[in-house]
Scaffold this active site. Structure first.
Site: not given
Length: 428
Positions: A100, A200, A11, A196
Site C-alpha cells: 500500500k 488505503k 508472510t 495504515d
C-alpha cells in the site's frame, strides 16, 4: 508456460509461493496458461525450504531474464519496491503488489509506465487484503458515481475496539494482547494512529476521483484516546465505535479522513468485528454495496496477489486501462464538513450526574437551573444539543449530541463558552 517471480519471502510472499505450488492445476486453469514460479527474491537463506530451488538474491537476475513475464512484490515499503517496479514495467514485465505504501505514493506513475510498455500494474491486495474491492470499482461498477466510500480498513484496530466494546478491556491491555497475538507491531503507530487506514482510503479515493489523493493531505485521528466510558455512551445510542476511513464528495471536492466514528446498529459496518474489514460504497445507481472479509493475513492477502498474477497472465501484451492520473484531486477542508458529534465535557458542578443508565435529553430541558450556566451556554452555542446522562458511577462530566455542524463551528462553541472538553467522536 508463463514464468513469474516473487519479490520477498515473508508472510505474504511465502503465501503466494505456496498457492502457486500447492494449487497449481487450479491456478493454471483459471489463468488459461501454465504458471511457473521461476524465481523468489530474498536476502535471506531458507535451509530445507522448497524455496531454495528458486531463491535468488539479486533483482538483476530476475529483470534481465527474458523469460520472466510477471513479477509479484510482497516486500513492503517504498524502496526498493518502487525502483524494482519501474525497471520491470519499463521492460514490459507486468507487476503486481500488496504494498500500500508503494501504490499510494507511486500508483498513478506506475500505471502510466505500464501503459507505455503494454504491461499491467495491479494492486488488488494493497487495500483490504483478500477483499476484492479495487477490481469491482474499476471493472464491474463503472456505471456508478460514488459519492462516499467508507470502511473498516485496519484489522488491528478493529480487533482492539471490538475487545474494548464487548469485554470492557482497557486500551493498554488490549494493545498488549494484540501485540502478543501478532496483530500489532512492537511499534503500533501505523495502526493505532490511523496511518495504515489512511493510505488505503487514499488509494480508494484516488481511484474514485481518477486523480491523486495524497496520504499526507488527509486528516487522521487514531484510537489512542478512546476509553471504555466512550463505549458506554455508544451503547446508550445503540452504536459501537469503529475506526473508519472515509472519502466523501460534496460540491466537487473530496473530504477524506480517518477517525473513530460511532456507528449505529442499523449500519452494516456495526457488525464487523475482530480482525475483519469491510468497505462500503455509495453510488448514484446501486446506492449501498459492501465488501467484507479478511483484511490481512498470509492466506487472504496472498490469494489476492495470485489473482492479480492470473489477471496479468491473461492480459499478456495487453494493457488494462486504470483511470488514475498524477493530477492532484481537489480536496475540501475536513474542518468545514458537517458531522454530528458526541462531545464529553467537564462538569465541575456535577449536576444531575450518575442518575441511572444513559438517556438522551431534550435541548429544551437545558436550563441554567438544571445543568449549570456554562453547560447551558455550550448547548445554546451548539444550536441546541441533546444531553446524555453519564453512565452510572461516572461523575464530573456531561455529554452532548450536536446537530450536524463543522468542527470549526464546534471549536468556536467550545472557545466561546470555555467548557473543558474530555473527548469528541463523530457519528457515522
Amino acid at each position: 508456460m508463463v514464468n513469474v517471480a516473487v519479490l520477498g519471502y515473508g508472510t505474504v510472499g511465502s503465501g503466494v509461493a505456496e498457492i502457486l505450488w500447492k494449487k497449481q492445476s487450479h491456478v493454471n486453469r483459471r489463468a488459461g496458461e501454465e504458471i511457473n514460479l521461476k524465481y523468489v527474491l530474498d536476502l535471506r537463506e531458507f535451509p530445507g525450504d522448497p524455496v531454495e530451488k528458486v531463491l535468488v538474491h539479486d533483482f538483476d537476475t530476475i529483470v534481465n531474464d527474458p523469460e520472466i513475464r510477471v513479477i509479484a512484490e510482497a516486500m513492503g515499503g517504498l524502496e526498493p519496491a518502487y525502483t524494482f517496479a519501474k525497471r520491470a514495467l519499463e521492460k514490459g514485465i507486468s507487476f503486481c503488489t500488496s504494498n500500500k505504501v508503494l501504490v499510494e505514493a507511486k500508483g498513478a506513475e506506475l500505471i502510466e509506465i505500464a501503459k507505455e510498455h503494454d504491461a499491467n500494474f495491479f494492486f488488488e491486495a494493497s487495500v483490504g487484503g483478500g477483499i476484492p474491492v479495487i477490481r469491482p470499482m474499476i471493472e464491474c461498477l463503472t456505471a456508478d458515481h460514488f459519492d462516499e466510500i467508507s470502511g473498516i480498513l485496519n484489522g488491528t484496530t478493529n480487533f482492539m475496539l471490538t475487545k474494548m466494546d464487548q469485554e470492557g478491556v482497557a486500551y493498554d491491555e488490549v494493545l498488549a494482547e494484540a501485540q502478543e497475538l501478532g496483530y500489532a507491531e512492537r511499534n503500533p503507530e501505523a495502526d493505532v494512529e490511523g496511518h495504515d487506514a489512511g493510505r488505503k482510503i487514499a488509494i480508494l479515493a484516488s481511484l474514485n476521483s481518477e486523480k491523486q489523493v495524497s496520504f499526507e493531505s488527509l486528516s487522521m485521528e487514531g484510537i489512542t484516546k478512546i476509553t471504555n466510558i466512550d463505549f458506554e455512551y455508544a451503547r446508550s445510542l445503540e452504536s459501537s465505535i469503529k475506526l473508519l476511513g472515509s472519502a466523501r464528495k460534496k460540491d466537487g471536492k473530496i473530504y477524506a479522513l480517518v477517525a473513530p466514528f460511532m456507528v449505529p446498529s442499523s449500519d452494516p459496518l456495526y457488525a464487523v468485528n475482530g480482525v475483519y474489514n469491510a468497505i462500503k460504497l455509495h453510488g448514484d445507481m446501486l446506492e449501498n454495496v459492501m465488501f467484507y472479509g479478511q483484511g490481512a493475513g498470509k492466506e487472504a492477502t496472498a490469494s489476492a496477489v495470485v489473482s492479480d498474477i492470473q489477471d496479468c497472465v491473461r492480459r499478456l501484451g495487453r494493457h488494462r486501462e486504470i483511470l488514475w492520473s498524477r493530477e492532484p484531486a481537489e480536496l475540501g477542508d475536513i474542518m468545514e464538513y458537517p458531522f454530528r458529534f458526541l462531545v464529553r465535557v467537564k462538569d465541575e458542578g456535577e449536576e444531575e450526574q450518575g442518575s441511572g443508565g444513559p438517556t438522551v435529553g431534550s435541548a429544551a430541558t437545558l436550563k441554567a437551573g438544571v445543568v449549570g450556566g456554562k453547560l447551558a451556554q455550550f448547548a445554546a452555542a451548539l444550536g441546541g444539543a441533546g444531553r446524555l446522562v453519564a453512565p452510572r458511577g461516572v461523575t464530573g462530566e456531561a455529554a452532548f449530541l450536536t446537530k450536524p455542524m463543522s468542527e470549526k463551528e464546534l471549536n468556536a462553541a467550545i472557545e466561546s463558552t470555555g467548557v473543558s472538553v474530555i473527548g469528541r467522536i463523530r457519528l457515522a
